[in-house]
Design an enzyme around this catalytic site. Structure first.
Site, mmCIF file in Angstrom:
data_model
loop_
_atom_site.group_PDB
_atom_site.id
_atom_site.type_symbol
_atom_site.label_atom_id
_atom_site.label_comp_id
_atom_site.label_asym_id
_atom_site.label_seq_id
_atom_site.Cartn_x
_atom_site.Cartn_y
_atom_site.Cartn_z
ATOM 1 N N VAL A 113 -11.934 2.641 13.906
ATOM 2 C CA VAL A 113 -13.210 3.249 14.294
ATOM 3 C C VAL A 113 -14.331 2.178 13.818
ATOM 4 C CG1 VAL A 113 -14.672 4.880 13.630
ATOM 5 C CG2 VAL A 113 -12.194 5.621 13.822
ATOM 6 N N ARG A 129 0.685 9.554 14.401
ATOM 7 C CA ARG A 129 0.444 10.076 13.106
ATOM 8 C C ARG A 129 -0.369 11.220 13.210
ATOM 9 N NH1 ARG A 129 -2.182 6.110 9.293
ATOM 10 N NH2 ARG A 129 -0.067 5.177 9.050
ATOM 11 N N GLY A 157 3.167 1.556 -3.207
ATOM 12 C CA GLY A 157 2.228 1.577 -4.267
ATOM 13 C C GLY A 157 1.645 3.115 -4.364
ATOM 14 N N TYR A 172 0.933 -1.107 -0.025
ATOM 15 C CA TYR A 172 -0.173 -0.055 0.024
ATOM 16 C C TYR A 172 0.957 1.134 0.169
ATOM 17 C CZ TYR A 172 -3.765 3.064 1.685
ATOM 18 O OH TYR A 172 -4.758 4.054 1.777
ATOM 19 N N ASP A 173 1.805 1.151 1.000
ATOM 20 C CA ASP A 173 2.716 2.408 1.123
ATOM 21 C C ASP A 173 3.431 2.842 -0.102
ATOM 22 O OD1 ASP A 173 1.741 1.692 3.573
ATOM 23 O OD2 ASP A 173 3.558 2.111 4.666
ATOM 24 N N ASN A 217 -14.191 -1.116 13.413
ATOM 25 C CA ASN A 217 -14.055 -2.357 14.538
ATOM 26 C C ASN A 217 -14.770 -1.887 15.958
ATOM 27 O OD1 ASN A 217 -12.838 -3.960 12.447
ATOM 28 N ND2 ASN A 217 -10.936 -4.125 13.766
ATOM 29 N N PHE A 218 -14.150 -0.826 16.312
ATOM 30 C CA PHE A 218 -14.554 -0.482 17.744
ATOM 31 C C PHE A 218 -16.032 -0.260 17.782
ATOM 32 C CE2 PHE A 218 -9.966 1.415 18.939
ATOM 33 C CZ PHE A 218 -9.456 0.019 18.932
ATOM 34 N N GLY A 231 -2.289 0.158 23.160
ATOM 35 C CA GLY A 231 -3.128 1.488 22.764
ATOM 36 C C GLY A 231 -2.392 2.562 22.894
HETATM 37 P P1 NAD Z 1 -12.440 1.719 0.554
HETATM 38 O O1 NAD Z 1 -11.729 0.431 0.336
HETATM 39 O O2 NAD Z 1 -13.681 1.966 1.316
HETATM 40 O O3 NAD Z 1 -12.761 1.945 -1.105
HETATM 41 C C1 NAD Z 1 -12.005 1.797 -2.102
HETATM 42 C C2 NAD Z 1 -12.762 1.496 -3.336
HETATM 43 O O4 NAD Z 1 -11.883 1.348 -4.342
HETATM 44 C C3 NAD Z 1 -13.809 0.180 -3.079
HETATM 45 O O5 NAD Z 1 -15.072 0.488 -3.632
HETATM 46 C C4 NAD Z 1 -13.110 -0.850 -4.011
HETATM 47 O O6 NAD Z 1 -13.962 -1.713 -4.382
HETATM 48 C C5 NAD Z 1 -12.604 0.241 -5.139
HETATM 49 N N1 NAD Z 1 -11.135 -0.603 -5.670
HETATM 50 C C6 NAD Z 1 -10.209 -1.402 -5.243
HETATM 51 N N2 NAD Z 1 -9.467 -1.852 -6.276
HETATM 52 C C7 NAD Z 1 -9.926 -1.271 -7.316
HETATM 53 C C8 NAD Z 1 -9.628 -1.621 -8.760
HETATM 54 N N3 NAD Z 1 -8.614 -2.156 -9.063
HETATM 55 N N4 NAD Z 1 -10.281 -0.836 -9.580
HETATM 56 C C9 NAD Z 1 -11.727 -0.283 -9.350
HETATM 57 N N5 NAD Z 1 -12.105 -0.177 -8.064
HETATM 58 C C10 NAD Z 1 -11.267 -0.680 -7.147
HETATM 59 O O7 NAD Z 1 -11.694 2.816 0.999
HETATM 60 P P2 NAD Z 1 -11.844 4.490 1.256
HETATM 61 O O8 NAD Z 1 -11.294 4.529 2.685
HETATM 62 O O9 NAD Z 1 -13.155 4.629 0.617
HETATM 63 O O10 NAD Z 1 -10.762 4.994 0.354
HETATM 64 C C11 NAD Z 1 -10.563 5.756 -0.735
HETATM 65 C C12 NAD Z 1 -9.330 6.166 -1.309
HETATM 66 O O11 NAD Z 1 -8.776 7.034 -0.197
HETATM 67 C C13 NAD Z 1 -8.298 4.989 -1.365
HETATM 68 O O12 NAD Z 1 -7.457 5.298 -2.420
HETATM 69 C C14 NAD Z 1 -7.452 5.224 -0.123
HETATM 70 O O13 NAD Z 1 -6.010 4.677 -0.375
HETATM 71 C C15 NAD Z 1 -7.466 6.625 0.136
HETATM 72 N N6 NAD Z 1 -7.162 6.890 1.778
HETATM 73 C C16 NAD Z 1 -8.548 6.875 2.461
HETATM 74 C C17 NAD Z 1 -8.026 7.151 3.794
HETATM 75 C C18 NAD Z 1 -9.129 6.858 4.914
HETATM 76 O O14 NAD Z 1 -8.958 6.852 6.106
HETATM 77 N N7 NAD Z 1 -10.313 6.475 4.481
HETATM 78 C C19 NAD Z 1 -6.827 7.549 4.401
HETATM 79 C C20 NAD Z 1 -6.001 7.663 3.181
HETATM 80 C C21 NAD Z 1 -6.009 7.409 2.018
HETATM 81 N N1 UDP Z 2 -6.198 -0.793 15.607
HETATM 82 C C1 UDP Z 2 -6.595 -1.641 16.765
HETATM 83 N N2 UDP Z 2 -7.494 -2.399 16.610
HETATM 84 C C2 UDP Z 2 -8.354 -2.558 15.669
HETATM 85 C C3 UDP Z 2 -8.003 -1.946 14.479
HETATM 86 C C4 UDP Z 2 -6.970 -1.097 14.500
HETATM 87 O O1 UDP Z 2 -5.910 -1.225 17.769
HETATM 88 O O2 UDP Z 2 -9.249 -3.374 15.979
HETATM 89 C C5 UDP Z 2 -5.118 0.094 15.753
HETATM 90 C C6 UDP Z 2 -3.953 -0.321 14.598
HETATM 91 O O3 UDP Z 2 -3.123 -1.169 14.952
HETATM 92 C C7 UDP Z 2 -3.416 1.221 14.337
HETATM 93 C C8 UDP Z 2 -4.675 2.201 14.717
HETATM 94 O O4 UDP Z 2 -5.722 1.467 15.448
HETATM 95 O O5 UDP Z 2 -2.320 1.504 15.448
HETATM 96 C C9 UDP Z 2 -5.345 2.782 13.400
HETATM 97 O O6 UDP Z 2 -5.663 1.565 12.391
HETATM 98 P P1 UDP Z 2 -6.548 1.749 11.195
HETATM 99 O O7 UDP Z 2 -6.683 0.113 10.758
HETATM 100 O O8 UDP Z 2 -7.722 2.286 11.511
HETATM 101 O O9 UDP Z 2 -5.623 2.579 10.150
HETATM 102 P P2 UDP Z 2 -4.057 2.738 9.752
HETATM 103 O O10 UDP Z 2 -3.333 1.672 10.450
HETATM 104 O O11 UDP Z 2 -4.222 2.358 8.548
HETATM 105 O O12 UDP Z 2 -3.869 4.008 10.389
#
Ligand code: NAD
Ligand code: UDP
Length: 320
Positions: A190, A279, A150, A147-148, A192-193, A209
């Site tokens: 969020v 973060r 990419g 992910y990172d 999950n909790f 935590g």
């Molecule tokens: P999400 O997983 O809920 O939504 C992602 C969507 O992309 C899904 O509908 C999935 O089916 C679609 N998708 C995945 N792979 C695909 C592919 N190959 N082709 C077409 N569609 C595809 O995630 P989200 O939380 O809505 O995040 C949306 C975007 O924002 C992502 O790019 C994510 O990296 C970025 N983002 C989100 C957060 C966050 O906290 N929500 C934080 C940082 C970045």
């Molecule tokens: N986390 C946790 N319990 C859960 C899910 C996540 O303690 O059930 C922690 C996770 O290890 C991280 C933080 O909560 O330290 C945020 O995780 P999340 O998956 O929401 O986002 P990201 O890791 O991508 O910031």
């Protein structure tokens, strides 16, 4: 009559994309949602399809596509750690090939492209809070690297398409965002909790935590994304979008318990591998450039999110 603006939202069936599609429809746009449904919710598509200006295209962003569009929001990519780690090779390709295909589509249409990047480009940060100038502390290997790295490579492609081919790009570095529209099995803290608290199950905190995150309510994020997209001029540099209010994950679990009135317990499980310890966004650039800062604090944002999950999990029928 002037033609309506056509906005393409890749990943529009996911959490952020669904909220963005709603906002764009309310602004009068024609909206095309392109999604392969890897982590999208069919309920979102069903609901959005009731709108006559909404069009759904089931398509993998890794494959090229020909469409007529005025602007592109590239959100396609699973965002929760369990979802993006389930098929790491596909995750890398979705970021890299996906943004390449959307850049080509943007050039073919003379359209602006806004890309959803992430705070994960900072990895396990050694600078805190994180400014856009910080280059990050990221591993090329490990469960989070797909992910990172990419997303980092996607930023490189955006930068080079802008420099070399004149693409009009915007890069939003999104920090942890939450709100209505998440899946119950999304796997992030969020959701999950809340789901655990509503079910009377233990809240699973990984480690002690003490690790921190800064949680942004989705409406605030959508405001920031739209301001960045609509800003006139050449603004290809990345912009942090997130809420600078930083809290420990244990504190988040306690807030959820208080807000749901749940009797669940907090349990501590093993740390997640390569989990960033802190973060927090420095949003100086977003504030200066966009006049943007988040308005919704975590207490106010948790309430509608909990209401949404109550309905989704069948704890209540509807929310008043
Ligand atoms: P999400 O997983 O809920 O939504 C992602 C969507 O992309 C899904 O509908 C999935 O089916 C679609 N998708 C995945 N792979 C695909 C592919 N190959 N082709 C077409 N569609 C595809 O995630 P989200 O939380 O809505 O995040 C949306 C975007 O924002 C992502 O790019 C994510 O990296 C970025 N983002 C989100 C957060 C966050 O906290 N929500 C934080 C940082 C970045
Ligand atoms: N986390 C946790 N319990 C859960 C899910 C996540 O303690 O059930 C922690 C996770 O290890 C991280 C933080 O909560 O330290 C945020 O995780 P999340 O998956 O929401 O986002 P990201 O890791 O991508 O910031």
């Amino acid at each position: 009559m002037a033609a309506r603006r056509v906005s393409l939202v890749t990943g529009g069936a996911g959490f952020v994309g669904y909220n963005l599609c709603h906002r764009l429809l309310s602004q009068g746009d024609e909206v095309i949602c392109l999604d392969d449904m890897t982590s999208g919710m069919p309920q979102h598509v069903d609901e959005l399809q009731r709108h006559e200006r909404f069009h759904f295209l089931r398509h993998d962003v890794c494959e090229p596509v020909t469409l007529k569009v005025d602007r592109i929001f590239n959100l396609a990519c699973p965002a929760s750690p369990p979802a993006y780690q389930a098929d790491p090779i596909k995750t890398v390709l979705t970021s890299v090939l996906g943004v390449r295909n959307m850049l080509e589509l943007a050039l073919a249409n003379d359209a602006r492209l806004l890309h959803a990047s992430t705070s994960e480009v900072y990895g396990d940060p050694l600078e805190h809070p994180q400014r856009e100038s910080y280059n990050g502390n990221v591993k090329t290997m490990g469960p989070r690297a797909c992910y990172d790295e990419g997303k980092r490579c996607a930023e490189t492609l955006l930068h080079d398409y802008h420099r070399v081919r004149g693409a009009d790009v915007r890069v939003a570095r999104i920090f942890n965002t939450y709100g209505p529209g998440m899946r119950t099995d999304d796997g992030r803290a969020v959701s999950n909790f809340i789901v655990q608290a509503l079910a009377g199950e233990d809240l699973t905190v990984y480690g002690d935590g003490s690790y921190t995150r800064s949680f942004c309510y989705v409406d605030d994020l959508i405001d920031g994304i739209l301001r960045l997209m609509e800003l006139d001029g050449d603004h290809s540099q990345p912009v942090n979008l997130g809420n600078p209010h930083e809290i420990a994950i244990k504190e988040l679990a306690e807030l959820v318990l208080a807000a749901t009135g749940s009797q669940s317990r907090i349990v501590h499980l093993a740390n997640a591998v390569d989990d960033p310890k802190v973060r927090c966004p420095d949003i100086t650039r977003a504030t200066a450039l966009l006049g943007w800062r988040p308005k919704v604090d975590i207490g106010d944002g948790l309430r509608p999110t909990i209401d949404y999950f109550r309905v989704l999990t069948g704890t209540v029928d509807t929310v008043a």
